[in-house]
Every structure is written in C-alpha cells, then in structure tokens.
Enzyme design. Structure first.
Site, PDB file in Angstrom:
ATOM      1  N   SER A 104       1.120  -1.348  -0.422  1.00 60.28           N
ATOM      2  CA  SER A 104      -0.184   0.096  -0.036  1.00 60.28           C
ATOM      3  C   SER A 104       0.797   1.392  -0.223  1.00 60.28           C
ATOM      4  O   SER A 104       2.023   1.719  -0.447  1.00 60.28           O
ATOM      5  CB  SER A 104      -1.174  -0.147   1.331  1.00 60.28           C
ATOM      6  OG  SER A 104      -1.992   1.376   1.201  1.00 60.28           O
ATOM      7  N   ASP A 124      -9.560  -3.197  -5.352  1.00 59.22           N
ATOM      8  CA  ASP A 124      -8.990  -4.508  -4.501  1.00 59.22           C
ATOM      9  C   ASP A 124     -10.341  -4.198  -2.716  1.00 59.22           C
ATOM     10  O   ASP A 124      -9.408  -4.478  -2.327  1.00 59.22           O
ATOM     11  CB  ASP A 124      -7.518  -4.341  -4.110  1.00 59.22           C
ATOM     12  CG  ASP A 124      -7.000  -2.785  -3.190  1.00 59.22           C
ATOM     13  OD1 ASP A 124      -8.066  -1.864  -3.410  1.00 59.22           O
ATOM     14  OD2 ASP A 124      -5.955  -2.840  -3.108  1.00 59.22           O
ATOM     15  N   HIS A 173      -7.584  -5.682  -0.191  1.00 60.96           N
ATOM     16  CA  HIS A 173      -6.130  -4.632  -0.137  1.00 60.96           C
ATOM     17  C   HIS A 173      -5.183  -5.129   0.956  1.00 60.96           C
ATOM     18  O   HIS A 173      -4.160  -5.195   0.826  1.00 60.96           O
ATOM     19  CB  HIS A 173      -6.754  -3.545   0.074  1.00 60.96           C
ATOM     20  CG  HIS A 173      -5.746  -2.172   0.273  1.00 60.96           C
ATOM     21  ND1 HIS A 173      -5.183  -1.650  -1.195  1.00 60.96           N
ATOM     22  CD2 HIS A 173      -5.307  -1.908   1.106  1.00 60.96           C
ATOM     23  CE1 HIS A 173      -3.645  -0.618  -0.090  1.00 60.96           C
ATOM     24  NE2 HIS A 173      -4.300  -0.333   0.918  1.00 60.96           N
TER      25      HIS A 173
END
Ligand SMILES: *[C@@H]1O[C@H](CO)[C@@H](O)[C@H](O)[C@H]1NC(C)=O
Ligand SMILES: *[C@@H]1O[C@H](CO)[C@@H](O)[C@H](O)[C@H]1NC(C)=O
Length: 442
Positions: free
Chosen positions: A205, A369, A402
């Site tokens: 991320s 995601d 995610h």
C-alpha cells in the site's frame, strides 16, 4: 501460528532455495526489506509537561501501561475502541501544519517514535498481546522464513510514522525525509552484510509510494548498485476514492464501535492521507467521484472538495506540497513487479443526497481491491506505458482484497513465487508483462 510448508511452494521453488532450506544457509538469497502501509506498524508515544489533555479521562495516567521512561504503544492498542479513549487517541495522533515552518508537527506534548527500525517485529502484528487478531505482515514474514529468509540477516523491516508523508521538492518534510534517509541506509547495510548482493524491496500500500520516491530521489547508479527488484503489493499509485470518504465523513476502518466523526479531524490532519486522495493525472477528469445536489467533484476538484467539506486548512498543503508531488511518478528504471487484488467491490462514487458530509453517503462500487480503484492500482502501467527502460510486471489476483494480499494463501504463494524466481534467475528484463491469477483456483 506457523503455517506448514505447502507442497505448491516446494514445487515452485528452485533447487537453490530448497538447498538453503535443507542446509540452513541463506547466503544465496537477495536480502529483502519490507515497507508497510499506513497503520501497518506500531507507533509509540510519550507525553511531556506540555501535554494538555482534552478531558479528565484523557489525563496522563492513560494508558496505565508505560515503560519506565513513560513510553507506551499508541498504535495499536485496543482501548482506543472505547469511545472516551478514542477521543484521547485521536487528539494524540493529530498532526498540525505550521505555515511559517512549512511543515507538519505532532500535537504539542506528544513525542512519538517508531520502534525497532530495521526489524520486522513492529510490522508483523500491531499489538504484541493480540498477535492473532492484529496480524499485519506476520503471515508474509512466516512465508518468507519458510523459504529460507532469516530475520536480521536476510530479512529486514522499515516501519515509519505513517501519519506523515512527503512533499514536493522545495518543501520541508522533516519526518518523511528522515525515513527515506534511514531506509537508504538500511538498504546499503543489508546489501553490505550480504556480500554486496542487491536488495529486494517489498512494499504494501502506502509503502509503495514511499519506495518509489526513495528510488527516484537517488541517482540511477545508486539504484542499479543496490536494488535488485521492487515488488509493490496493493500500491495505490493514484490514490483512492475511499480516501475522499475518509476526509468527508471519517473512516472507522471497518470497526463498527467507532463513530467515524470522532476520528475524522485526526484523519484529515494526516499528511499521508492527503497524498492518497485521487490523482487527477490518473482519474478521468470528467468523472464525478463525489455527487451532491449542488455540485459534483472530480479528481481535478480536490481543493474545492476540501474547502466544501469544512477542511479549508487542507487546501494550501494539498496544492503546494501534494499536487506537484503526485504530478510526477518517474520510472525508476529498476525492475518492478506490481501484485494486486482485483474483482472486489470498491467505492467509486459517493452520493451525498442531502449535501451533508457528516452523513454516510450512498456508495456506488466499481472494480478494485476493496479500497483502491483499478485505475489507481494500474497507475504506473499507464504512466510508464512508453518507458523503454522500465521492466514492469503486473500480476492481478482475482478476489483478494487490499489487506488480504498479505494473508491469503494463494496470494502469498504468488508473492513467494515472484521472490523465489528473483533469487534463482538473473534479472528478467522484459518490457511490460501482465498476468492474471485466480485466488480461488484451488
Ligand atoms: C453530477 O453528476 C451526475 C451523474 O453524472 C449528473 O446526473 C448530475 O447532473 C451532476 N450534477 C451537477 C450539479 O453537475
Ligand atoms: C535507456 O537506457 C540507455 C542506456 O542506459 C540510455 O542510453 C537511454 O537514454 C535510456 N532511454 C530512456 C528513454 O531513458
């Protein structure tokens, strides 16, 4: 909990890696440095005499558990889920922007530090007493250890104060820049202690945005000397619509007990959150992302959006520091692999029917995601489409969210597969390559 070595991994792992497992040596592996995402590592705090509590409960006795110097774990501690303490927590986590200094700073009286830089310990789980429920990169670390990686020898962690971000050239960004310096040092040390082997960076991320900045802020010769490969998991190259929801109405991170409005001011204050707003270079400038009865906002209207939701203080830092920063994501010319989840419902348009940003909007979903939109996950693929010297591999794993990319077994198999290949083959430099994997193939 240790996962058993799955047969799939044995099958896909080369003889070299197998031998390392058997002989217990790791000197043929490229060292790995893990760079977590926002909220992905522990953060410690200490209160000084300047600290002004917001309520009696928030006084300096909270939390009870501190070390002899007064340091305590601020992120994560489960007491922040109890509303009176949520307020304390939010106040202590808040950043402030000083327009004269041109930089962000902590709430006065709150000192913060990132524990165990260089180690993966503070990013495996967020609370050492609740390892299982607060696991973050733990399962990924376990998988890496199963193929021979050893903490402190070939495996390192780069935790950081994720509330802070970076600013465009010419603007001070003390905390974020210091992190990049520390990370650079860690890369050089990891390489030196492994016989000069190049390092593999693995980010999740927001960590990916820091990593690309680190690469591009150092000369090509440095990158080529020290970086074998950059593996970016779930990187939000162009931000996310979900971040507009956070700024407008607050975000409980999926924890039902927390009132989003209680943490909204703190979330708005975070420099890295501004960095994650939808990038007008990647999001279609004509597509409304937020709809109200009076006006619509596209990725090109973020400054107006910040003003209209009641956060005009954000406009100056956004326009001066963030916009020029996200304007330019140069190709670092070291090989990059992006691994991302797809096919998960992801906020794409927010509809504030009554025009009241304190209310929960109606959310229309698109592909992504679950947090980051497709256009952002594939951001560098479109930005670097014409880059001749950039090797870019894109792997999409259907049905993985995610955060699940760090835990899902099929996703971890893909990640370990990529890393094993890097350790056995030479650099596989081929232009742009795209692969799709189905997480449910088993
Ligand atoms: C906002 O966007 C919606 C959907 O695209 C459109 O129907 C509406 O007319 C727009 N409203 C304004 C005020 O532009
Ligand atoms: C690609 O790399 C070569 C060799 O390093 C260099 O001469 C060339 O200018 C680079 N091309 C681009 C488009 O950056």
């Amino acid at each position: 909990m240790k996962r058993l070595l799955p047969l799939k991994i044995i099958a896909s792992t080369s003889l070299y890696v197998m031998l390392q497992i058997i002989c217990g040596t790791s000197n043929t592996l490229h060292p790995i440095i893990l760079i977590p995402g926002a909220g992905g590592n522990q953060l410690e705090a200490r209160l000084t005499g300047d600290y002004k509590p917001t309520s009696l409960l928030c006084n300096r006795w909270y939390p009870l558990h501190k070390d002899h110097d007064g340091w305590f774990r601020m992120w994560f501690d489960p007491s922040v889920l109890v509303p009176p303490f949520t307020r304390c927590f939010a106040h202590r986590m808040t950043l402030h922007f000083d327009p004269d200094l041109e930089d962000y700073f902590n709430t006065p009286g709150v000192l913060t530090r990132v524990p165990q830089f260089g180690s993966t310990r503070s990013l495996r789980y967020l609370d050492p007493y609740l390892k299982h429920v607060s696991a973050y990169m733990g399962p990924l670390v376990d998988s890496l250890e199963e193929v021979g990686y050893v903490e402190g020898e070939t495996l390192f962690g780069a935790p950081y104060d994720f509330r802070y971000g970076l600013a465009a050239k010419g603007h001070l960004s003390r905390v974020g820049s210091e992190f990049l310096e520390d990370l650079k040092c860690l890369i050089e040390k990891a390489s030196a202690s492994n016989g000069g082997k190049q390092v593999i960076l693995v980010s999740h991320s927001l960590g990916g945005l820091f990593a690309i900045q680190l690469l591009n802020r150092n000369p090509l010769s440095w990158r080529q000397k020290f970086i074998k490969h950059f593996v970016a998991l779930s990187a939000p190259w162009g931000g996310a619509v979900d971040e507009m929801l956070t700024f407008a109405s607050g975000n409980t991170l999926g924890i039902p007990l927390v009132d989003p409005l209680m943490v909204r001011a703190e979330q708005r204050s975070s420099e890295s959150n501004l960095w994650l707003l939808p990038n007008p270079r990647l999001f279609d400038g004509t597509k409304p992302l937020v709809i109200t009865k009076d006006r619509n906002y596209t990725a090109s209207d973020i400054a107006d959006f910040l003003r209209d939701i009641g956060f005009p203080e954000g406009v100056y830092p956004y326009e001066s520091r963030i916009l020029p920063l996200i304007e330019n994501t140069e190709a670092p010319e070291v090989p990059v692999t992006c691994i991302m989840g797809t096919g998960v419902r992801t906020p794409e348009t927010l509809f504030y029917r009554n025009g009241d940003f304190d209310e929960k909007p109606e959310v229309f979903d698109g592909d992504g995601d679950g947090t980051v939109n497709m256009v952002s996950l594939l951001g560098i693929q479109s930005l670097w489409a014409d880059e001749k010297n950039q090797s870019l591999e894109v792997i999409m794993i259907r049905g993985v969210s995610h955060a699940a990319i760090l835990k899902d077994e099929a996703a971890l198999d893909v990640v370990i597969g990529v890393i094993s290949k890097l350790n056995t083959k030479g650099t596989t430099f081929v232009a742009h390559e795209q692969t799709r994997v189905d997480a449910y193939r088993r």
